[in-house]
Design an enzyme around this catalytic site. Structure first.
Site, short mmCIF file in Angstrom:
data_model
loop_
_atom_site.label_atom_id
_atom_site.label_comp_id
_atom_site.label_asym_id
_atom_site.label_seq_id
_atom_site.Cartn_x
_atom_site.Cartn_y
_atom_site.Cartn_z
N LEU A 125 0.81 -1.36 0.04
CA LEU A 125 0.04 0.10 0.08
C LEU A 125 0.73 1.28 -0.01
O LEU A 125 0.60 2.07 -0.89
CB LEU A 125 -0.96 -0.07 1.14
N GLU A 127 3.78 4.16 -0.23
CA GLU A 127 4.62 4.57 -1.38
C GLU A 127 5.52 5.72 -0.72
O GLU A 127 5.28 6.26 0.30
CB GLU A 127 3.88 5.27 -2.42
N PRO A 128 6.66 5.90 -1.74
CA PRO A 128 7.49 6.73 -1.02
C PRO A 128 6.94 8.35 -0.79
O PRO A 128 7.33 8.95 0.35
CB PRO A 128 8.51 7.33 -2.20
N GLY A 131 2.16 7.88 2.49
CA GLY A 131 2.15 6.82 3.66
C GLY A 131 0.63 6.85 3.85
O GLY A 131 -0.13 6.21 3.59
N GLY A 340 23.18 0.86 32.90
CA GLY A 340 24.26 0.77 31.87
C GLY A 340 23.94 -0.57 31.34
O GLY A 340 24.32 -0.46 29.95
N GLU A 363 1.29 0.49 10.17
CA GLU A 363 -0.36 -0.07 9.83
C GLU A 363 -1.04 1.36 10.58
O GLU A 363 -1.95 0.90 11.15
CB GLU A 363 -0.47 -1.41 10.36
#
Length: 379
Positions: A125, A127-128, A131, A340, A363
């Site tokens: 679903l 894409e660059p 979203g 630590g 999602e």
């Protein structure tokens, strides 16, 4: 409602713990360090019936409910979030989409192999540049006779390089039109399908996330899930179940971090006594235990609704939002309890901490969950 584990859930829990000791725990830190995706592991998980959890037995699945599904994802994720994420994405997204919206021929063709783990599923679903704003996707599918030609690129796709079957959401109409988007089943072996960049991630490093590129990818009209123009609406419904998956994933990570911190607090001594005897630590553990219980109730409420075919959009968004943010908080508190040692890879909580952040993004971000929740409660 009975909140105790059923016999099925008890058996599942014990099975996963035994399996994890043999197959996951000895290898997971090496997988994480090398960003190795253990694809053969999922065939073994398939043999346990956990790659087609909610798929009916007639299609080769386990035929279980979302109660068992939540148990499976959370139990695996207590051990390793990466493996939990991949099992969740395979079940709820690709396999779930075909199960919910596929026709009989599509179900018979794909579900048995997905449920057995022979096929690994991907769901494309994002894409660059789109979203959360999925309606403005640039990947297109254009009709040519009895075929559709898909062009575009999808990114942040779980199993984007190794998946055998990809459910692709592509634009078949006008930009921004929710009725102009359709869903297709695409075999990854099709000419015109290729994988691009594999992401170098903060956490979930043993779960493959990669770009998928479609270049004049030709698929038959029989590859359409449902009807043309229904893809976006289908995707939103699939994400309802997917949010339960990510909530269960978050719950598992939170439990894993909490249990590690609890155990450590009883072993680590300072000023002549174990640190669990200090109120600062014991109160933090009390808060963690309380919040985990709250998350679990929200998740199983969502599971109850989806099991009974009731609307779950608001409840799944609430469960996902609360549980994912909680996973980050609890894993952070666990690091603090370890001091630590919590900051080094020799101890488990730094991995829980890194893995947890994805849960607030995948999602649907936490911001999108709040948008969904607020829209529904104000309507």
């Amino acid at each position: 409602m009975d909140f105790t584990y059923s016999e099925n859930q008890k058996i599942i829990s014990e099975t996963i713990r035994d399996f994890s000791k043999r197959e996951i725990i000895p290898n997971m830190y090496d997988w994480d360090e090398k960003q190795h995706f253990p694809i053969d592991l999922f065939k073994k998980i398939g043999e346990l019936g956990m790659m087609g959890v909610i798929v009916p037995e007639e299609y080769g699945g386990a035929g279980l409910t979302y109660d068992e599904y939540v148990t499976i994802i959370s139990e695996i994720s207590q051990v390793c979030g990466s493996i939990g994420l991949s099992v969740a994405a395979h079940n709820s997204l690709c396999t779930g989409h075909i199960l919910k919206f596929g026709n009989e021929e599509q179900k018979k063709q794909y579900l048995p192999k997905l449920a057995s783990g022979e096929y690994l599923g991907a769901w494309a679903l994002t894409e660059p540049v789109t979203g959360s704003d999925a309606m403005r996707m640039n990947t297109t599918a254009k009709k040519e006779g009895d075929f559709w030609i898909i062009n575009g690129a999808k990114n942040f796709i779980t199993h984007g390089a190794s998946g055998d079957v990809i459910v692709v959401i592509a634009r078949t109409g006008e930009l921004g039109d929710s009725r102009g988007i359709s869903a297709f089943i695409v075999d990854a072996s099709n000419e015109g399908v290729s994988s691009g960049k594999k992401e170098n991630k903060l956490g979930m490093r043993a779960s493959e996330t990669a770009e998928v590129i479609f270049t004049n990818c030709k698929v038959s009209k029989s590859a359409i899930l449902g009807n043309v123009g229904e893809g976006f609406i289908q995707a939103m419904k699939i994400l309802d179940g997917g949010r339960i998956s990510i909530a269960a994933l978050s719950l598992g990570i939170a439990k894993g971090a909490y249990n590690a911190a609890l155990k450590y607090s009883k072993e680590r001594s300072q000023f002549g006594k174990t640190i669990s005897n200090f109120q600062a630590i014991s109160f933090k553990l009390a808060e963690m235990a309380t919040e985990i219980s709250a998350a679990e109730l929200l998740i199983y409420k969502s599971a109850y609704l989806i099991n009974n075919n009731r609307n779950v959009t608001t409840e799944s968004a609430i469960a996902k939002y609360f549980s994912s943010e909680l996973a980050v908080k609890i894993s952070s508190d666990a690091v603090q309890i370890f001091g630590g040692y919590g900051f080094v890879k020799d101890f488990p909580v730094e991995k829980y901490y890194r893995d947890s952040k994805l849960c607030t993004i995948g999602e649907g971000t936490s911001e999108i969950q709040k948008l969904v929740i607020s829209k529904n409660i104000l309507s």
